[in-house]
Structures are given as C-alpha cells and as structure tokens.
Design a protein around this motif. Sequence first.
Motif, PDB file in Angstrom:
ATOM      1  N   ARG A 137       0.829  -1.214   0.000  1.00 19.12           N
ATOM      2  CA  ARG A 137       0.000   0.000   0.000  1.00 19.12           C
ATOM      3  C   ARG A 137       0.862   1.262   0.000  1.00 19.12           C
ATOM      4  N   LYS A 138       0.661   2.090  -1.051  1.00 22.46           N
ATOM      5  CA  LYS A 138       1.359   3.382  -1.157  1.00 22.46           C
ATOM      6  C   LYS A 138       2.865   3.207  -0.931  1.00 22.46           C
ATOM      7  N   TYR A 139       3.487   2.382  -1.755  1.00 23.72           N
ATOM      8  CA  TYR A 139       4.866   1.975  -1.480  1.00 23.72           C
ATOM      9  C   TYR A 139       5.849   3.140  -1.446  1.00 23.72           C
ATOM     10  N   GLN A 175       5.839  14.218  -0.471  1.00 22.38           N
ATOM     11  CA  GLN A 175       5.018  13.154  -1.021  1.00 22.38           C
ATOM     12  C   GLN A 175       3.672  13.120  -0.311  1.00 22.38           C
ATOM     13  N   GLU A 176       2.805  12.273  -0.812  1.00 22.89           N
ATOM     14  CA  GLU A 176       1.501  12.105  -0.185  1.00 22.89           C
ATOM     15  C   GLU A 176       1.690  11.655   1.259  1.00 22.89           C
ATOM     16  N   PRO A 177       1.093  12.372   2.233  1.00 22.75           N
ATOM     17  CA  PRO A 177       1.278  11.987   3.641  1.00 22.75           C
ATOM     18  C   PRO A 177       0.644  10.634   3.930  1.00 22.75           C
ATOM     19  N   ILE A 178       1.396   9.766   4.592  1.00 26.28           N
ATOM     20  CA  ILE A 178       0.927   8.428   4.928  1.00 26.28           C
ATOM     21  C   ILE A 178       0.938   8.273   6.449  1.00 26.28           C
ATOM     22  N   LEU A 179      -0.176   7.876   7.004  1.00 24.68           N
ATOM     23  CA  LEU A 179      -0.275   7.666   8.445  1.00 24.68           C
ATOM     24  C   LEU A 179      -0.486   6.184   8.733  1.00 24.68           C
ATOM     25  N   HIS A 180       0.623   5.439   8.741  1.00 22.19           N
ATOM     26  CA  HIS A 180       0.596   4.027   9.112  1.00 22.19           C
ATOM     27  C   HIS A 180       1.077   3.910  10.555  1.00 22.19           C
ATOM     28  N   TYR A 181       0.329   3.186  11.366  1.00 18.84           N
ATOM     29  CA  TYR A 181       0.737   2.956  12.751  1.00 18.84           C
ATOM     30  C   TYR A 181       1.180   1.512  12.924  1.00 18.84           C
ATOM     31  N   PHE A 182       2.245   1.333  13.727  1.00 15.45           N
ATOM     32  CA  PHE A 182       2.808   0.012  13.974  1.00 15.45           C
ATOM     33  C   PHE A 182       3.011  -0.177  15.472  1.00 15.45           C
ATOM     34  N   PRO A 183       3.189  -1.416  15.918  1.00 20.89           N
ATOM     35  CA  PRO A 183       3.392  -1.655  17.350  1.00 20.89           C
ATOM     36  C   PRO A 183       4.515  -0.803  17.922  1.00 20.89           C
ATOM     37  N   GLY A 184       4.261  -0.169  19.049  1.00 23.01           N
ATOM     38  CA  GLY A 184       5.247   0.694  19.687  1.00 23.01           C
ATOM     39  C   GLY A 184       5.118   2.156  19.324  1.00 23.01           C
ATOM     40  N   LEU A 197       9.854   8.602  -1.266  1.00 22.80           N
ATOM     41  CA  LEU A 197      10.814   8.849  -2.330  1.00 22.80           C
ATOM     42  C   LEU A 197      10.045   9.306  -3.558  1.00 22.80           C
ATOM     43  N   PRO A 198      10.585  10.264  -4.315  1.00 19.76           N
ATOM     44  CA  PRO A 198       9.878  10.768  -5.501  1.00 19.76           C
ATOM     45  C   PRO A 198       9.859   9.746  -6.636  1.00 19.76           C
ATOM     46  N   ILE A 199       8.662   9.382  -7.073  1.00 23.57           N
ATOM     47  CA  ILE A 199       8.539   8.497  -8.228  1.00 23.57           C
ATOM     48  C   ILE A 199       8.995   9.277  -9.461  1.00 23.57           C
ATOM     49  N   GLY A 200       9.922   8.717 -10.178  1.00 20.51           N
ATOM     50  CA  GLY A 200      10.470   9.387 -11.357  1.00 20.51           C
ATOM     51  C   GLY A 200      11.981   9.465 -11.307  1.00 20.51           C
ATOM     52  N   ASN A 201      12.558   9.419 -10.115  1.00 14.28           N
ATOM     53  CA  ASN A 201      14.014   9.432  -9.972  1.00 14.28           C
ATOM     54  C   ASN A 201      14.598   8.066 -10.279  1.00 14.28           C
ATOM     55  N   LEU A 202      15.712   8.040 -10.983  1.00 14.31           N
ATOM     56  CA  LEU A 202      16.464   6.799 -11.154  1.00 14.31           C
ATOM     57  C   LEU A 202      16.886   6.250  -9.801  1.00 14.31           C
ATOM     58  N   THR A 258       8.358  -4.326  10.045  1.00 13.16           N
ATOM     59  CA  THR A 258       9.690  -3.876  10.460  1.00 13.16           C
ATOM     60  C   THR A 258      10.230  -2.821   9.502  1.00 13.16           C
ATOM     61  N   LEU A 259       9.677  -2.765   8.281  1.00  8.57           N
ATOM     62  CA  LEU A 259      10.025  -1.738   7.301  1.00  8.57           C
ATOM     63  C   LEU A 259       9.001  -0.608   7.276  1.00  8.57           C
ATOM     64  N   ARG A 260       8.038  -0.684   8.191  1.00  9.22           N
ATOM     65  CA  ARG A 260       6.935   0.284   8.282  1.00  9.22           C
ATOM     66  C   ARG A 260       6.136   0.324   6.967  1.00  9.22           C
ATOM     67  N   LEU A 261       5.834  -0.876   6.472  1.00 12.12           N
ATOM     68  CA  LEU A 261       5.034  -1.032   5.262  1.00 12.12           C
ATOM     69  C   LEU A 261       3.842  -1.933   5.561  1.00 12.12           C
ATOM     70  N   LYS A 262       2.793  -1.769   4.749  1.00 13.32           N
ATOM     71  CA  LYS A 262       1.601  -2.612   4.873  1.00 13.32           C
ATOM     72  C   LYS A 262       1.158  -3.062   3.490  1.00 13.32           C
ATOM     73  N   ILE A 263       0.628  -4.278   3.414  1.00  8.84           N
ATOM     74  CA  ILE A 263       0.067  -4.726   2.153  1.00  8.84           C
ATOM     75  C   ILE A 263      -1.337  -4.161   2.007  1.00  8.84           C
TER      76      ILE A 263
END
Length: 351
Positions: A137-139, A175-184, A197-202, A258-263
């Motif tokens: 989600r919103k990688y 970038q688009e603000p993302i509010l993901h919450y994780f344990p702790g 990270l800006p989409i479009g950069n090498l 652990t990478l602060r990402l969600k599917i």
Amino acid sequence: MKRFGNLWSNVTDFENLILSARKAQKNKRFRENVLKFNDNLESNLIQLQQELQEKTYQPGKYKAFYVFEPKKRLISAAPYRDRVVHHALCNIILPLFESSFISDSYSNRVGFGTHRAVKRFTQFFRSSRYILQCDIRKYFPSIDREILKSLIRRKIKCHDTLWLIDLIIDNGNDQEPILHYFPGDNLLTPAMRPCGLPIGNLTSQFFANVYLNGFDHYLKEQVKAQKYLRYVDDFALFSDDQSFLRDARVAIEEYLATLRLKIHPIKSQLFETRHGANFLGFRIMPDRIRVCANSLQRGRRKLKYRIAQYRQGEIDRPTLENSVRSWQAHLNHGDTWRLQQKLFASLADLP
C-alpha cells in the motif's frame, strides 16, 4: 556482508559524468533543458564535478505532476543536472548491490524487465494450484528514509558517497502523507518519521529494490517460498498448499511491519489459479494470456493519438511505425494475434 569504501573518486570522475550525461539524455536530447545543458556540456560537467568534490552541490527543485493511468500517482521530475548526478551515483553503486538481488526480483534492472517478469509469473502460475498475490500500500510514499539509509550502510561505508546518497534521499519533494501505525508507535510517530521517495528518480527506483531486498531473501530463505517473484511493490507466491500461503501472509505482514510497510487489504488476495490473475497489464489464464482491458484501452488511445499526429504532419512515418512496433512487441507476449489484426487494420489505409 562485505561493505565497500573508496567509491567517491569513481563517482566524481569526469569520464563517469560524461557517461552519466549520455544516459540522462537518452530519448530526451531534443528537450529544451537538455539542449541548454549540452550547449556548454564540458563546462557544466566541470562545475558539477567541482560542486560534488567540494560538497557544495545542492539538488534543485522538482517539477511535480499527476498521472492517472493505470492509477493516480504523483510523478516528480528532477532538474536535468540532478539526473546526471543520479546516473553518476548509480553507475558506481548499483553493481555493488546487483549481486545480492534475487533472480526473481524484477524492474529497474538490466535484463529483468516487464516481459521477463510476465514469463516467469506465467511459469509459476501454471504449475501451481494457489497464488497469494499482494500489493504494498502506497509503497513509494511509505518508504522510511532512516530505515533506507541504514540498509544502504550495510553495503556502503564510503563517507563521501553516503553524503551524496543522504542528500538525494533527504531532498526529495513532499510526497503524499501516509499515516501508518505500527506496534510501539505513539500518536505522533508517523508524523515524526520522514517518509517517501519521488517516483520518477532513477535513484528512487534503485532504492526501492534495496529497501525490499531483505524481504525477498526472507521469503526465499526463511519462509521457504520456492515460487516467489516481485516487480517493484507487486509480488506473488505460488504453491499447491493453501495453508502454506495462508501462513506466509502472516509472516509477510510481520516482516513488512519492520520496514513500516503494509500490504493493500483489498488487492492482496489468496485464490486458486484456475480463476486467472492480472499481472503487469496481462490477464494470465491456465490456457492463454489476454491483455487487460485497461491496458488495451490505454494502447488504443495512444495509437489513435499517434495516427492523428501523423496525419497532421507532426511526426513522420518511421516514428509512427516505431511506436506501433513497440506496442506490437508488448502484445506479442500474449495470445493476441486476432486482436492485433483488428487494432492495426486502419494503418493499411494511411498514405
């Protein structure tokens, strides 16, 4: 893991900057900003080299715009001289990471493009009963910059090169603000951690692979997923054992945290392969490969636009034919012979 130092002289080497300018202008050399830079190419590269060596270099302002196909995304275009710097950096550090990437990690790697990924996906798909297909989600907006820096430091120890890497990461546009919450986390944690990270950069495309490289190895080596592939933030696991994939989803969610990402809760599904699956613009079926409706619609619009350009004299015949051949090459990866006969019939009437 081996860490690499003494890279800075290679990054700032004038020959590397010349090569980077050639790469940065590919398919863009007649654009105004590229022509302006190339009018005084040598002096501009010497100035760029001096700024890097003296660490006075500062990235410029991004030009941001939205694209809406296949979905709404914020695209960020860096100034041309910054794109030269991005290539100069990646020319040196990308090979250091390449050997650590798994063979089924695709996109933004030479020889590991869309069509190779589709072929591998089809191979796994047709030899398995079940598929777990996931989307992060919103990688790009969710990539945690401090975590990314720590992952890069596992491979690179050259302080000067790390200065440039940090500078590029920290100077990405909003970038688009993302509010993901994780344990702790407390209420303010997501707002206090710089993300995106800006989409479009090498560099963003490369860093995106670095960010999930450990995840790839975890699935292959710890979860023991024998049939797994990833294309940027889309990935899939295949098996004849449904319970294995169900357990794998739990492990995936725990590791990504652990990478602060969600599917994505809707786009991530476990289902039988007999129903077919969409992947990179194709509909993969047990006995055939079709083009997805959205992909076909975009292609038809582009073809119509190109034909209109040709009729109005804006492009010549070779340019039109190159555009058509490019799309044909894409369509050839599916069972599309009859579709192509219909799509390109109108070209026969063109003068």
